[in-house]
Design an enzyme around this catalytic site. Structure first.
Site, PDB file in Angstrom:
ATOM      1  N   ASP A  22     -13.169  99.438  45.099  1.00  0.00           N
ATOM      2  CA  ASP A  22     -14.193  98.565  44.522  1.00  0.00           C
ATOM      3  C   ASP A  22     -14.366  97.421  45.512  1.00  0.00           C
ATOM      4  OD1 ASP A  22     -14.545  96.768  41.337  1.00  0.00           O
ATOM      5  OD2 ASP A  22     -15.948  97.142  42.989  1.00  0.00           O
ATOM      6  N   ILE A  23     -15.484  97.405  46.218  1.00  0.00           N
ATOM      7  CA  ILE A  23     -15.687  96.418  47.275  1.00  0.00           C
ATOM      8  C   ILE A  23     -16.904  95.542  47.016  1.00  0.00           C
ATOM      9  CG2 ILE A  23     -14.466  97.662  49.091  1.00  0.00           C
ATOM     10  CD1 ILE A  23     -17.105  98.763  50.077  1.00  0.00           C
ATOM     11  N   HIS A  42     -32.376  75.160  62.293  1.00  0.00           N
ATOM     12  CA  HIS A  42     -33.639  74.452  62.068  1.00  0.00           C
ATOM     13  C   HIS A  42     -33.813  73.309  63.053  1.00  0.00           C
ATOM     14  CE1 HIS A  42     -36.643  72.771  58.851  1.00  0.00           C
ATOM     15  NE2 HIS A  42     -37.180  72.914  60.036  1.00  0.00           N
ATOM     16  N   ASP A  77     -23.983  73.284  49.087  1.00  0.00           N
ATOM     17  CA  ASP A  77     -24.848  72.958  47.954  1.00  0.00           C
ATOM     18  C   ASP A  77     -24.425  73.599  46.637  1.00  0.00           C
ATOM     19  OD1 ASP A  77     -27.909  72.775  49.932  1.00  0.00           O
ATOM     20  OD2 ASP A  77     -26.594  71.178  49.205  1.00  0.00           O
ATOM     21  N   GLY A 131     -23.933  72.314  42.846  1.00  0.00           N
ATOM     22  CA  GLY A 131     -24.222  73.267  41.776  1.00  0.00           C
ATOM     23  C   GLY A 131     -25.687  73.693  41.804  1.00  0.00           C
ATOM     24  N   GLY A 187     -27.294  75.832  39.842  1.00  0.00           N
ATOM     25  CA  GLY A 187     -27.888  75.833  38.512  1.00  0.00           C
ATOM     26  C   GLY A 187     -28.148  74.427  38.016  1.00  0.00           C
ATOM     27  N   HIS A 226     -29.076  76.177  57.969  1.00  0.00           N
ATOM     28  CA  HIS A 226     -28.956  76.601  56.571  1.00  0.00           C
ATOM     29  C   HIS A 226     -28.269  77.948  56.559  1.00  0.00           C
ATOM     30  CE1 HIS A 226     -32.103  73.764  55.052  1.00  0.00           C
ATOM     31  NE2 HIS A 226     -32.634  73.966  56.234  1.00  0.00           N
ATOM     32  N   GLY A 286     -31.555  67.708  46.042  1.00  0.00           N
ATOM     33  CA  GLY A 286     -31.764  66.523  46.872  1.00  0.00           C
ATOM     34  C   GLY A 286     -33.090  66.614  47.599  1.00  0.00           C
ATOM     35  N   ASN A 287     -33.026  66.706  48.912  1.00  0.00           N
ATOM     36  CA  ASN A 287     -34.276  66.697  49.664  1.00  0.00           C
ATOM     37  C   ASN A 287     -34.879  68.080  49.829  1.00  0.00           C
ATOM     38  OD1 ASN A 287     -31.765  66.497  51.400  1.00  0.00           O
ATOM     39  ND2 ASN A 287     -33.196  67.233  52.934  1.00  0.00           N
ATOM     40  N   TYR A 288     -34.055  69.103  49.977  1.00  0.00           N
ATOM     41  CA  TYR A 288     -34.588  70.441  50.199  1.00  0.00           C
ATOM     42  C   TYR A 288     -34.933  71.139  48.885  1.00  0.00           C
ATOM     43  CZ  TYR A 288     -34.663  71.696  55.108  1.00  0.00           C
ATOM     44  OH  TYR A 288     -35.016  71.812  56.430  1.00  0.00           O
TER      45      TYR A 288
END
Lengths: 708, 708
Positions: free
Chosen positions: B646-647, B657, B346, B351, B353, B491, B432-434
């Protein structure tokens, strides 16, 4: 904030001479009588807790009965012996109006000690609640002892200060005896005598308070002290090793409020509350349930049903017959002499209701909460009014019940959102150092969310370490402050959940997520596509108790209680499923280890048993010094049938607690829980049509509160 | 509630002829310009999202650049190419006052399509935000394509109604074409052409609306339709099988509110909000952080730090450099031709946003919320103002921050309770649907709780079944209504969490719960007591990426990010630990299955990688039709060092589901999440001293709201 304890008359009694007793007793009775007059008896319900009057009558009947002549006789448990389930169901769902409901007999179960024995008495209570008669009596011949009384603990902790070896130990450590407090700790069972040849002993641990209230942070380490509770005398003592007593500075949790201010806020209900409490029956939205109180379990939720809008008008559908916390097992992980036995069973040894305390309005529960009291019996059998032990409130957390934004239409955006309002029933149990916030959250969707929040004080061990770099061996805990090791431990909170999904007979189903290879053959679920795998559901219905156990961290599955006799219009069995939400640890102690034998069910989060009225307490009816012979695991070894039966779900939240410095001196709440969620119980989303409360969409400016 | 879509001008454009375009564009620009004027630019921050002016300048620079001469050129991603991490850290924590902070260069990353190729352009933006210049350009030569634009999806779904085979399919099913809606579904990758020889195709699925808004509940089953997005033409079609279209009755989720009324309620803040938003910087209690917005990630939380009261006054301590949802993988479990490819990513395909929509005040977010907009670029590169994409609110849920009741003192009961107030940052994505409700909840204890709540509509399959008893083969889903199978699916929500615990270089530590036998020998942790077992902690510091993976359902362990260079006074390494709270499923798809190759990281919930600026998107930068060659798993195969580096922590919530009837026609929210909790980060409980807000302890009557 200092609050005068409901306990204090009894504590003072322990320190006074006996001839003062009747005066104090009268004073207490009048206090509790006044308290009881305030509560509503207008609609008595068969599952209501014993009233103060009933407790008084039960006491009189027991003391007057010739069946237990030995004195003193101490009351360790007095609770409602609820009517048999078929009678309760007929009462609640029989269909006749309340005026024609037959009065069900009121009975009490009493566990008493007398003559060095434990006695089980069943007592019938007259319908006017003022007289009672002993129905049956049995002497307990198995292992284990009853719940410890508050009074005997108060009496025991007064002994050390006059016990010369302890006086010397204290002196040697440079501690002022005036600053010393002790507490009683159960000894558990470690393979020695059990049953009637065992002594009813406990251990005592002592701490230093002084300038801090947090004496748990300042243990007097290295001492083992054994008290015989029946003889009320110290019968064992060993001062093995000395360690520094951690300093008081930095341990107190009282007052001292600074830090960045938080904006005050409160949930306001301009039209008042949405729930009604009629005696002990709560009605809210589509839920109805009974709230009871028991000195061992605390909150008891019974006869919970939901109204189904889609079904015939007025159709209430059954969900839960009876639910409560059955046990809380808290084993510590240091095998040393002064720690190896700390393997608490907080319900069976201490009593969750006994150690529930008044909730603080505006802090424990928000301003819009209502409160329920919880009466219980003292050691002398007399009623004690427990004010504000349970609160009920509607929660406006800003969450969403359901929503959808539809962007698929070319000419318009469709958005539907329903904000969520839930009902919380809360109790806080503080059995010593820890505080357990135990929430039942009811949702209009038909779900019940269970949340356990841990807070309060760690149990710590005095040590000579002042820095972690000094530690070269296994310290069995975390160095959280100078001279202070917070010992590793577990928490297992076990719920007894007699779900009756749409009726009494249910089955336990595992919808097992089963990975499949795409065979390419439709006859075996496949298809001629490039997709190589998928998962499907293999449905297993548990036949016997062995099938009814589950480790939720193992192979993935949905776990359901279903009603095999009830199907939806689509032909799916109505049910509820269990969804864990954190806290899914299982015990890693050895099966042959003594504490693990006493709480062996903690190896699996899920157990299912056939309903049996006596099977309530997961570690047994007599949990103090129990051996596990009477326990959930032992009952289940009979491998009884659980298919299409009246069955009970047992769910245990588990947490392995490695302490960190933030947990000291008092721990920010850490929560875990689970959800019971309707699964083909309803024909469709039950809150599709639910009224949307006119939540103000304007800014707070339209709501205001009076100046303080 | 109908809300005019921000998308609608573009959708209308898709249906209009080209010469109308400039007029509409001007209209849209003026709308968005007005919107942008309302937002605050007074305190620009280097991590602020590109402003509408900046987007405009970037567009102009790309179109004017000779580097990509092909036309049309479509913009698929325009986002902030944030300054290099050392520069951002110097800016944020360099110690100099804001007036002396050097302006960091503003840059954009543009992913565009032109001439049948995908182009990556880096564009510098002048400090006045009104001009820009292309810095670099590369043609993507690997597999995969960019995020799909909204406009091309709108254009594509207009094609079927004029496509004769589809017209015939619709007619044959007795459906009125006027009621038909289509949506675009990514094809994934199933072993065919990849890279530059692949066609940028998608599939389209069509549904019937008619009297219901819930067209997803009424699929036109059995059809596969392939659209070439570059050619904007249908290039493949197969009508394989006919099934009934589920009826409209019972599918709509709009209006129709009945059911028991809920008492209205609202959180009121009599003294106003406790948080301040300065541009995109949020300050609340002891937290400070930057809220960004990206068309692919949605909400981006950066530079989150806590104020430590115990440390020197004014000491802010770093917690999180940058965090966002990196991908949401949603594979469906039916291998049949029309379903096998539904294996969504997704974020990378749609996207997050782009598919976030305006939040509804008083419903998505409570009355006391503040809102942030989220601008993004349309397919033509022009800015679109996304109103109310993020809300921020203080939550008064009635929970407790910490408490303790002390009953151990003989003469008094001590009770201290601190109610909890938290800050929620929320975005809702409806791809979309979710619908995904994505919450970041900040707590004064220093914890950050992440909650993902699923709601919205199931994706269902038309079938001839009208009752479960008819089903004799694997239906790959649940029969939730007549002719309606809700297909099984998963999901997986993957968070990219660049934690910088008290500094940039951290390590990943597993505190492994290790069961031990009591040896009886203190030298090996034992003691001469009857206790037979206990657990202790075996601490493992991950050296390389292979050590940095974890299955949270396997052997129990606390998982921490620590700063090996910072210790508490007690000598413990400062850190934060990860505590899962439900939703811990891992993928069971075969490793060699195509969707699983594209999101192979979903086999473990936890991954740790060394920081690399380009490693943002777990399924790769070009996720549409990706092969997995550019993915979290692929990067990690290099097994780079992650100790004292730096991780970055990657955490994936997972849910299998199995749909139930309650999920239909719209699903009551189901939540899961995790907590990042300070663990030896602070010397002690950081909210021991926090100010207790004067929450009203009186009844609601002291607060009132204006009449509506």
């Amino acid at each position: 904030m200092l609050v005068r304890s409901q306990h204090s008359p009894f504590k003072q009694m322990a320190q006074m001479s006996h001839h003062m007793l009747p005066v104090l007793v009268a004073a207490v009775l009048s206090i509790t009588a006044a308290a009881s007059a305030a509560s509503s008896h207008s609609h008595p319900h068969p599952l209501d807790p014993l009233t103060p009057d009933e407790i008084t009558a039960v006491r009189a009947a027991v003391l007057a009965s010739p069946r237990v002549p030995a004195r003193p006789l101490t009351f360790h448990y007095v609770g409602l012996d609820e009517p048999d389930k078929p009678d309760v169901l007929a009462y609640a769902y029989g269909g006749s109006g309340s005026s024609s409901r037959p009065l069900l007999p009121r009975r009490a179960l009493v566990i008493a000690r007398a003559g060095g024995q434990s006695h089980e008495l069943r007592v019938s209570v007259a319908s006017n609640g003022t007289s009672a008669a002993v129905l049956s009596h049995a002497v307990h011949s198995g292992a284990g002892f009853p719940v410890l009384t508050l009074e005997e603990q108060f009496a025991a902790v007064a002994l050390p200060q006059a016990y010369p070896p302890f006086v010397e130990s204290v002196r040697r450590r440079g501690v002022d005896m005036d600053d010393v407090l002790c507490a009683v700790f159960p000894v558990g069972w470690f393979g020695g005598r059990a049953g009637t040849t065992a002594k009813r002993v406990a251990k005592m641990l002592c701490f230093v308070a002084g300038p801090t209230a947090n004496f748990y942070a300042r243990p007097i380490e290295g001492i083992t002290m054994v008290v015989d509770l029946d003889a009320m005398a110290i019968v064992g003592y060993r001062d093995r090793v000395t360690y520094p007593v951690p300093k008081a500075e930095g341990t107190d949790y009282r007052a001292g409020k600074t830090g960045p201010p938080l904006a005050p806020g409160v949930a306001v209900q301009p039209e008042g509350r949405g729930f009604h409490i009629d005696g002990h029956v709560v009605r809210w939205a589509n839920w109805e349930f009974h709230v009871g109180f028991d000195m061992r379990a605390g909150t008891v939720i019974s006869l919970a049903s939901v109204h189904d809008h889609d079904a015939d008008a007025g159709t209430r559908r059954r969900v839960l017959y009876r639910g409560f916390v059955s046990e809380i097992f808290v084993p510590y992980m240091d095998p040393v002499e002064e720690w190896y036995y700390r393997t608490f069973l907080d319900a069976g040894e201490y009593g969750l209701g006994l150690w529930a305390f008044p909730l603080q309005p505006g802090a424990d529960c928000p301003a819009n909460a209502a409160y329920l009291d919880g009466s219980y019996a003292g050691q002398d059998g007399k009623p004690v009014g427990g004010e504000n032990r349970i609160c009920v409130f509607e929660r406006y957390a800003g969450d969403v019940a359901w929503r959808h934004t539809e962007a698929g239409f070319p000419d318009r955006l469709i958005t539907e959102v329903r904000p969520d309002v839930t009902l919380v029933v809360r109790m806080v149990v503080s059995p010593g150092n820890y505080d357990y916030i135990l929430d039942w959250e009811f949702k209009t969707s038909g779900s019940i969310k269970f949340v356990v929040s841990l807070t309060g004080l760690l149990e710590v061990k005095g040590t000579s370490y002042t820095h972690a770099d000094e530690i070269t061996v296994d310290a069995h805990g975390s160095l959280v402050s100078e001279n202070t090791i917070a010992v590793y431990h577990d928490h297992y909170v076990t719920y007894h959940l007699d779900l009756d999904i749409d009726g009494t007979n249910n089955s336990f189903v595992k919808n097992i997520i089963t990975a499949k290879r795409n065979t390419g053959d439709p006859a075996t679920g496949g298809a001629g596509t490039p997709r190589r795998s998928y998962w499907t559901v293999r449905r297993e219905v548990a036949e016997t108790e062995a099938d009814g156990q589950a480790d939720v961290n193992a192979a993935p599955a949905d776990l359901l209680l279903v009603n095999p006799g009830k199907k939806t219009r689509m032909g799916n069995e109505v049910g509820y499923r269990l969804i864990p939400s954190g806290a899914t640890a299982a015990s890693v102690l050895a099966d042959d280890d003594y504490p693990q034998r006493r709480a062996s069910y903690t190896k699996k989060q899920v157990w299912v048993t056939p309903y049996s009225k006596s099977e309530k307490w997961a570690s047994g009816l007599f949990a103090d010094q129990s051996t596990g012979a009477d326990s959930l695991t032992a009952w289940s070894r009979r491998n009884r049938g659980i298919r299409d039966q009246d069955i009970v779900l047992w769910y245990t939240l588990g947490l392995h607690h490695i302490p960190y410095q933030e947990d000291f001196p008092v721990m920010p709440t850490l929560s875990g829980g689970f959800e019971l969620r309707p699964s083909n119980f309803f024909e469709r989303n039950p809150i599709l049509k639910i009224g949307r409360p006119p939540i103000r969409s304007s800014a707070s400016g339209n709501c205001s509160c009076d100046a303080r």
